[in-house]
Design an enzyme around this catalytic site. Structure first.
Site, PDB file in Angstrom:
ATOM      1  N   SER A 153      -4.198 -20.356  36.304  1.00  0.00           N
ATOM      2  CA  SER A 153      -5.142 -21.464  36.216  1.00  0.00           C
ATOM      3  C   SER A 153      -6.578 -21.060  36.493  1.00  0.00           C
ATOM      4  CB  SER A 153      -4.682 -22.572  37.155  1.00  0.00           C
ATOM      5  OG  SER A 153      -3.368 -22.892  36.801  1.00  0.00           O
ATOM      6  N   ARG A 168     -13.576 -15.437  34.026  1.00  0.00           N
ATOM      7  CA  ARG A 168     -14.132 -15.352  35.387  1.00  0.00           C
ATOM      8  C   ARG A 168     -13.119 -15.954  36.346  1.00  0.00           C
ATOM      9  NH1 ARG A 168     -16.675 -19.357  32.727  1.00  0.00           N
ATOM     10  NH2 ARG A 168     -16.090 -21.438  33.368  1.00  0.00           N
ATOM     11  N   ASP A 206      -2.794 -24.542  33.973  1.00  0.00           N
ATOM     12  CA  ASP A 206      -2.037 -25.626  34.634  1.00  0.00           C
ATOM     13  C   ASP A 206      -2.245 -26.986  33.964  1.00  0.00           C
ATOM     14  OD1 ASP A 206      -4.641 -25.710  35.546  1.00  0.00           O
ATOM     15  OD2 ASP A 206      -4.138 -25.898  37.665  1.00  0.00           O
TER      16      ASP A 206
END
Ligand code: BGC
Length: 497
Positions: A153, A168, A206
């Protein structure tokens, strides 16, 4: 009660007001930024194509593994989809050691994850695991693999259903050598190093898992439109028309099924409006961002999600504490409040967002739960009623702003997809600690939704919002299923081919 204290708390609280006209502007800006994200790369809203082109309808069957990396815990589970909208789930959860989150190498982290998968298989699927080891020892073809859905996630540029490079880190993770690498390949090589009978079949955000899980468990006329997380972080994934995702044309190597004419898009809305054209901004938000490990990014998330609300509150309370005229939490002739110097009140990120939920839930006259929360979380004892009331005022303001902000992407997606104009109900699956535990979070979201002119009372009535638990397990299993069908992988565990 000390009126200076309450006046100041009320004044600060007002800085967190996020009135209807600003919500409306936020929605318009969100629609603009989301269109940019569908057309090009490197925009504030990443609008990541997930290569998942259909939502489930509840009839899917099979046994799958799923793992979930994205918050404070790492979860490993096996999911048996029964094919009748129900499932059984076995899971284990382990806290990720802090040093692996922020200072180790990606190899350390992924080996740690693979070891947890190994431990899980030994406990819950030992027969299968041992049989695999035996076959390997005997030199037999090792094909008897579990398909695994990897819920990861963080923002990832997906290249296909089972590969994607990390853009990132967010939510306090920071392992620089992983950025730019394929996280599925990293996990697969750690799994292979331990010789586990597992194939990483799908990479899942997620929010995508939440959308899939909701669609499997509550199939309606039209499937679920949006899966959203309001937890440690915040983000959403929604079903988009393929022809609107114009940047797909530039992704020459991308393979996906075009028959449904749709694809799930991971918005990565935590980075909505990073350049701060419409987001509300207080001095506390600014300080939090400047002192974070990723200043200038995830600006929406930093105002909405659980990882940050506690820190916003801490900074606002600290400002009152340091104001000599107010003496918040300071012992004096009239107050014997105690705040020890090792209190987490003085530590960055020291205030957990669950304190906000506890405080907001306290409706007692004598602040029983506020006092308990201050003591348990921050070792603050004997606060006066005025001090408790000041905390309540700030908590309410920060939590309500977060909920009203959460309405912005939801409204924008409802409008942008045109779903409110159809006859059907529009289904939204949500998960995360804020929607689950922060009192009235959904109510405040809905209040703001109704204030958006294109939604209004009628639009709000058409929206069904339901908690979608275990998205990262069930949803990941469902995507592993889609992936294993797509690639015609072999299916030793009774999985659909
Ligand atoms: C991540 C998203 C994730 C969200 C909720 C954000 O920080 O960037 O990928 O979906 O948190 O967990």
């Amino acid at each position: 009660m000390s009126s200076a204290l309450l006046d100041e708390a009320t004044r600060i609280a007002r800085e967190f007001d996020y009135p209807a006209d600003r919500v409306q502007r936020g929605v318009e800006e969100y629609i603009k930024q989301s269109n940019e994200g569908l057309a090009q790369e490197n925009t504030t809203l990443s609008q990541i194509p997930t290569f998942v082109t259909a939502v489930p309808n509840g009839t899917e069957k099979g046994l799958y593994l799923a793992v979930d990396l994205g918050g404070t815990n790492f979860r490993v589970c096996s999911v048996q989809l029964h094919g009748d909208t129900t499932f059984s789930l076995t899971q284990s959860k382990i806290m990720i050691p802090r040093e692996l989150m922020a200072s180790g190498t990606s190899k350390d982290l992924f080996l740690f994850l693979a070891r947890q998968i190994e431990a899980f298989l030994r406990i819950h699927h030992n027969e299968h695991f041992e049989a695999h080891l035996r076959r390997r020892r005997d030199g037999n073809d090792v094909e008897d693999l579990f398909d695994l859905g990897f819920t990861f996630s963080f923002p990832v540029r997906q290249c296909g259903i089972n590969s994607g490079t990390l853009i990132r880190w967010t939510k306090g993770f920071n392992i620089p050598d992983a950025v730019g690498h394929d996280v599925c390949a990293l996990l697969q090589s750690a799994i292979d190093e331990l010789h586990l009978p597992v194939r990483v079949a799908a990479l899942v955000n997620d929010t995508v898992g939440t959308l899939m899980a909701r669609s499997y468990t509550s199939p309606g006329e039209t499937g679920t439109l949006l899966g959203a997380i309001f937890g440690t972080g915040t983000n959403g994934a929604y079903v988009e028309k393929l022809d609107k995702v114009t940047k797909l044309k530039n992704m020459k190597d991308a393979h996906y099924d075009t028959t449904t004419g749709e694809m799930i898009i991971n918005a990565e809305w935590g980075s909505f409006d990073n350049h701060m054209s419409v987001l509300p901004d207080t001095v506390y938000d600014q300080e939090l961002d400047a002192d974070s490990n990723n200043p200038g990014v995830q600006m929406f998330e930093k105002r909405v999600s659980g990882m940050f609300l506690g820190e916003i509150l801490r900074r606002a309370l600290l400002a009152m504490h340091n104001n000599p005229e107010l003496g918040l939490f300071k012992t004096s002739k009239t107050s014997n409040v105690s705040l020890p110097s090792d209190s987490l009140f003085y530590r960055q990120w020291g205030l957990d967002t669950s304190l906000l939920s506890q405080v907001e839930a306290d409706t007692s006259k004598d602040f029983v739960d506020v006092k308990a929360a201050l003591k348990d979380h921050l070792k603050i004892e004997n606060p006066s009623d005025a001090e408790c009331q000041a905390v309540k005022i700030l908590v309410h303001a920060i939590g309500k702003r977060a909920a009203r902000l959460s309405a912005v992407p939801i409204a924008a997606i409802l409008i942008h997809t045109g779903k409110l104009e159809t006859e059907n109900m529009v289904d939204v699956g949500v998960d995360g600690s804020l929607v689950e535990f922060y009192p009235k979070f959904e109510e405040y979201i809905r209040e703001a939704l109704r204030e958006v002119s294109q939604v209004g009372v009628a639009g709000d009535k058409k929206v069904r919002i339901g908690i979608s638990k275990d998205g990262s397990g069930v949803g990941a299993a469902l995507i592993a299923l889609v992936a294993s069908k797509d690639e015609n992988l072999r299916s030793p565990n009774g999985n659909a081919k």
